[in-house]
Design a protein around this motif. Structure first.
Motif, PDB file in Angstrom:
ATOM      1  N   TYR A   5       0.820  -1.215   0.000  1.00 35.20           N
ATOM      2  CA  TYR A   5       0.000   0.000   0.000  1.00 35.20           C
ATOM      3  C   TYR A   5       0.853   1.263   0.000  1.00 35.20           C
ATOM      4  O   TYR A   5       0.520   2.242  -0.673  1.00 35.20           O
ATOM      5  N   VAL A   6       1.961   1.265   0.722  1.00 33.29           N
ATOM      6  CA  VAL A   6       2.830   2.450   0.751  1.00 33.29           C
ATOM      7  C   VAL A   6       3.418   2.709  -0.639  1.00 33.29           C
ATOM      8  O   VAL A   6       3.384   3.829  -1.145  1.00 33.29           O
ATOM      9  N   VAL A   7       3.946   1.666  -1.269  1.00 35.50           N
ATOM     10  CA  VAL A   7       4.520   1.824  -2.610  1.00 35.50           C
ATOM     11  C   VAL A   7       3.427   2.178  -3.613  1.00 35.50           C
ATOM     12  O   VAL A   7       3.605   3.048  -4.467  1.00 35.50           O
ATOM     13  N   GLY A   8       2.287   1.526  -3.511  1.00 38.78           N
ATOM     14  CA  GLY A   8       1.169   1.818  -4.409  1.00 38.78           C
ATOM     15  C   GLY A   8       0.683   3.252  -4.282  1.00 38.78           C
ATOM     16  O   GLY A   8       0.358   3.907  -5.280  1.00 38.78           O
ATOM     17  N   ALA A   9       0.634   3.771  -3.051  1.00 41.87           N
ATOM     18  CA  ALA A   9       0.214   5.166  -2.843  1.00 41.87           C
ATOM     19  C   ALA A   9       1.192   6.127  -3.500  1.00 41.87           C
ATOM     20  O   ALA A   9       0.781   7.151  -4.065  1.00 41.87           O
ATOM     21  N   ARG A  10       2.470   5.819  -3.448  1.00 45.52           N
ATOM     22  CA  ARG A  10       3.466   6.679  -4.122  1.00 45.52           C
ATOM     23  C   ARG A  10       3.260   6.679  -5.630  1.00 45.52           C
ATOM     24  O   ARG A  10       3.385   7.718  -6.279  1.00 45.52           O
ATOM     25  N   ILE A  11       2.970   5.521  -6.184  1.00 43.09           N
ATOM     26  CA  ILE A  11       2.702   5.437  -7.625  1.00 43.09           C
ATOM     27  C   ILE A  11       1.466   6.263  -7.967  1.00 43.09           C
ATOM     28  O   ILE A  11       1.460   7.008  -8.958  1.00 43.09           O
ATOM     29  N   ALA A  12       0.420   6.162  -7.168  1.00 47.20           N
ATOM     30  CA  ALA A  12      -0.804   6.934  -7.413  1.00 47.20           C
ATOM     31  C   ALA A  12      -0.522   8.433  -7.314  1.00 47.20           C
ATOM     32  O   ALA A  12      -1.015   9.217  -8.140  1.00 47.20           O
ATOM     33  N   ARG A  13       0.268   8.840  -6.328  1.00 45.68           N
ATOM     34  CA  ARG A  13       0.605  10.274  -6.202  1.00 45.68           C
ATOM     35  C   ARG A  13       1.386  10.768  -7.416  1.00 45.68           C
ATOM     36  O   ARG A  13       1.153  11.873  -7.895  1.00 45.68           O
ATOM     37  N   ARG A  14       2.300   9.955  -7.906  1.00 47.32           N
ATOM     38  CA  ARG A  14       3.069  10.348  -9.102  1.00 47.32           C
ATOM     39  C   ARG A  14       2.164  10.497 -10.311  1.00 47.32           C
ATOM     40  O   ARG A  14       2.327  11.424 -11.095  1.00 47.32           O
ATOM     41  N   ARG A  15       1.195   9.613 -10.472  1.00 47.38           N
ATOM     42  CA  ARG A  15       0.244   9.746 -11.586  1.00 47.38           C
ATOM     43  C   ARG A  15      -0.571  11.032 -11.427  1.00 47.38           C
ATOM     44  O   ARG A  15      -0.843  11.718 -12.400  1.00 47.38           O
ATOM     45  N   ALA A  16      -0.965  11.334 -10.208  1.00 47.15           N
ATOM     46  CA  ALA A  16      -1.726  12.561  -9.957  1.00 47.15           C
ATOM     47  C   ALA A  16      -0.868  13.791 -10.250  1.00 47.15           C
ATOM     48  O   ALA A  16      -1.341  14.747 -10.872  1.00 47.15           O
ATOM     49  N   GLU A  17       0.395  13.781  -9.818  1.00 51.56           N
ATOM     50  CA  GLU A  17       1.291  14.913 -10.076  1.00 51.56           C
ATOM     51  C   GLU A  17       1.523  15.130 -11.566  1.00 51.56           C
ATOM     52  O   GLU A  17       1.694  16.259 -12.014  1.00 51.56           O
ATOM     53  N   ARG A  18       1.497  14.050 -12.326  1.00 52.51           N
ATOM     54  CA  ARG A  18       1.693  14.149 -13.776  1.00 52.51           C
ATOM     55  C   ARG A  18       0.396  14.521 -14.501  1.00 52.51           C
ATOM     56  O   ARG A  18       0.383  14.647 -15.720  1.00 52.51           O
ATOM     57  N   GLY A  19      -0.698  14.659 -13.763  1.00 51.40           N
ATOM     58  CA  GLY A  19      -1.967  15.052 -14.369  1.00 51.40           C
ATOM     59  C   GLY A  19      -2.707  13.923 -15.063  1.00 51.40           C
ATOM     60  O   GLY A  19      -3.610  14.174 -15.859  1.00 51.40           O
ATOM     61  N   LEU A 104      -1.876   0.155 -11.995  1.00 54.08           N
ATOM     62  CA  LEU A 104      -0.442   0.419 -11.842  1.00 54.08           C
ATOM     63  C   LEU A 104      -0.002   0.289 -10.386  1.00 54.08           C
ATOM     64  O   LEU A 104       1.033  -0.303 -10.088  1.00 54.08           O
ATOM     65  N   ALA A 105      -0.771   0.857  -9.496  1.00 54.10           N
ATOM     66  CA  ALA A 105      -0.394   0.895  -8.087  1.00 54.10           C
ATOM     67  C   ALA A 105      -0.601  -0.446  -7.390  1.00 54.10           C
ATOM     68  O   ALA A 105      -0.042  -0.666  -6.318  1.00 54.10           O
TER      69      ALA A 105
END
Length: 193
Positions: A5-19, A104-105
């Motif tokens: 979940y921690v790694v998956g949340a980082r992936i989700a945040r990166r997708r959000a930051e990239r729009g 992805l996450a």
């Protein structure tokens, strides 16, 4: 599960930051909460109703004792898809956008979950005479078996993640990305692997 979940949340945040998905950092945290609840509830419900219905009917409070084991992967997937749909609806987001992010996450969760299965000596494979066959302490036959949990960790976690990240980059670069592409690739890839 926690590391996944921690790694998956980082992936989700990166997708959000990239729009690529309209999520704020707070939204990602909320989504993780929905997913954890959906995973646990779905996994336990499926296990209780399919694998041991008589036990839980006779001992209903045992349903809450998840530390005794008894979680179903299939139920977890159903619960997480339902949680994603509820989250997307409540936050006025397109389901497929959130589902692509989940695809992805989710691969780190599969990797770490299968590694956990290996450490718990559960879900081991068929007997083998190959040199990497292992005798699992929970196997009543005590014969060398395939470490299928590690095969799945590599296939479902690493190979599938690499495929999805490659597909996302390529489809965005060439302009043919559509919502649902990564979710469909995840489901097909998981099934094939």
């Amino acid at each position: 599960y926690v590391v996944g979940y921690v790694v998956g949340a980082r992936i989700a945040r990166r997708r959000a930051e990239r729009g690529l998905v309209c999520l704020t950092p707070d939204d990602v945290g909320t989504l993780v909460g929905y997913l954890m609840a959906g995973m646990l509830l779905g996994a336990r419900l499926m296990y209780a109703t399919v694998y041991e219905p008589g036990h839980y009917l006779g001992h209903p409070l045992e349903f809450l004792a998840i530390w005794h084991g008894g979680l179903s992967f299939h139920g977890a997937v159903i619960g997480m898809v339902a949680a994603t749909a509820i989250f997307a609806h409540r936050h006025h987001l397109a389901f497929l956008d959130v589902a692509d992010t989940l695809a992805l996450a989710g691969t780190p969760g599969l990797f770490f979950g299968r590694v956990g299965n290996f450490f718990n000596a559960e879900l081991y494979g068929r007997p083998t005479r190959l040199p990497w066959g292992m005798i699992f302490p929970t196997d009543p036959l005590r014969v060398p078996r395939h470490p299928s949990e590690l095969y799945e960790a590599i296939g479902e976690g690493l190979v599938l993640a690499a495929l999805l990240f490659w597909l996302e980059r390529r489809s965005l670069k060439h302009g043919w990305y559509r919502p649902g592409l990564l979710s469909a690739a995840f489901l097909i890839g998981y099934g094939v692997i």
